[in-house]
Write a protein that holds these residues in place. Structure first.
Motif, PDB file in Angstrom:
ATOM      1  N   GLN A  73       0.846  -1.461   1.141  1.00  0.00           N
ATOM      2  CA  GLN A  73       1.428  -2.775   0.842  1.00  0.00           C
ATOM      3  C   GLN A  73       2.960  -2.706   0.804  1.00  0.00           C
ATOM      4  N   GLU A  74       3.510  -1.707   0.117  1.00  0.00           N
ATOM      5  CA  GLU A  74       4.969  -1.580  -0.002  1.00  0.00           C
ATOM      6  C   GLU A  74       5.656  -1.356   1.341  1.00  0.00           C
ATOM      7  N   ASN A  75       4.926  -0.761   2.284  1.00  0.00           N
ATOM      8  CA  ASN A  75       5.521  -0.443   3.585  1.00  0.00           C
ATOM      9  C   ASN A  75       5.035  -1.352   4.712  1.00  0.00           C
ATOM     10  N   GLY A  76       4.340  -2.444   4.356  1.00  0.00           N
ATOM     11  CA  GLY A  76       3.904  -3.433   5.337  1.00  0.00           C
ATOM     12  C   GLY A  76       2.939  -2.887   6.381  1.00  0.00           C
ATOM     13  N   LEU A  77       2.046  -1.980   5.962  1.00  0.00           N
ATOM     14  CA  LEU A  77       1.130  -1.350   6.917  1.00  0.00           C
ATOM     15  C   LEU A  77      -0.218  -2.059   7.056  1.00  0.00           C
ATOM     16  N   GLY A  78      -0.608  -2.852   6.077  1.00  0.00           N
ATOM     17  CA  GLY A  78      -1.902  -3.534   6.149  1.00  0.00           C
ATOM     18  C   GLY A  78      -3.064  -2.585   5.927  1.00  0.00           C
TER      19      GLY A  78
END
Length: 175
Positions: free
Chosen positions: A151-156
């Protein structure tokens, strides 16, 4: 539900480590003794000392991936108060390659050394939304949280995952 997702659910990887997802990329994890990781199968600690080869069967060379390897049973399956323990983190892996060939090792491979009980070791592959990107390096290997990291790194959600079991290897088991 696919057979792969069924084994990930039965092994409590889906639920305890990641949410339900749809696999869209082929990922093979192979240790040096030609031992391929299969969901729920046991590998001896003597086989997993060196980092494995991870082959990614993506279709797009322009796509980039992040690989996360954790132990959700650390330090023991009956009391995993340090869950998850981060064993390996590699980013910027081009599609259609293997991790050792390309990719940026953000957290170097740490050999699994289970002391008590049977541990699960989980490899999760995430597609990076913006091509090559910088991820936040975790402050500690202990208490790593795959969902939060994603979530923090926008990975899904992951695009692939596989896990194996390992337990302490006694002298009698090595024979």
């Amino acid at each position: 539900m696919s057979r792969m997702m069924e084994t990930l659910t039965l092994g409590r990887v889906v639920g305890e480590v990641v949410d339900m997802f749809t696999p869209t990329v082929k990922m093979d994890v192979i240790y040096s003794s030609n031992k391929q990781v299969s969901n729920g199968h046991e590998l001896m600690p003597s086989v997993i000392t060196a980092k494995p080869r991870v082959d990614i069967g993506g279709e797009d060379m322009r796509a980039a991936y992040t690989l996360v390897m954790t132990d959700p049973d650390f330090p023991s399956p009956s009391d995993p108060y340090l869950r998850e323990h981060l064993h390996w983190l590699v980013t910027d892996i081009p599609g259609t390659t293997d991790v050792s060939f390309a990719g940026r090792e953000v957290v170097e491979y740490e050999t699994p050394k289970p002391v008590v009980g049977i541990h699960r070791y989980v490899f999760m592959l995430f597609k990076q939304a913006r091509g090559r990107q910088t991820v936040r390096v975790p402050a500690s290997r202990d208490n790593f949280n795959t969902r939060q990291f994603s979530q923090e790194n926008g990975l899904g959600l992951p695009v692939a995952a596989v896990y194996f079991n390992a337990q302490r290897e006694t002298a009698a088991r090595r024979r």
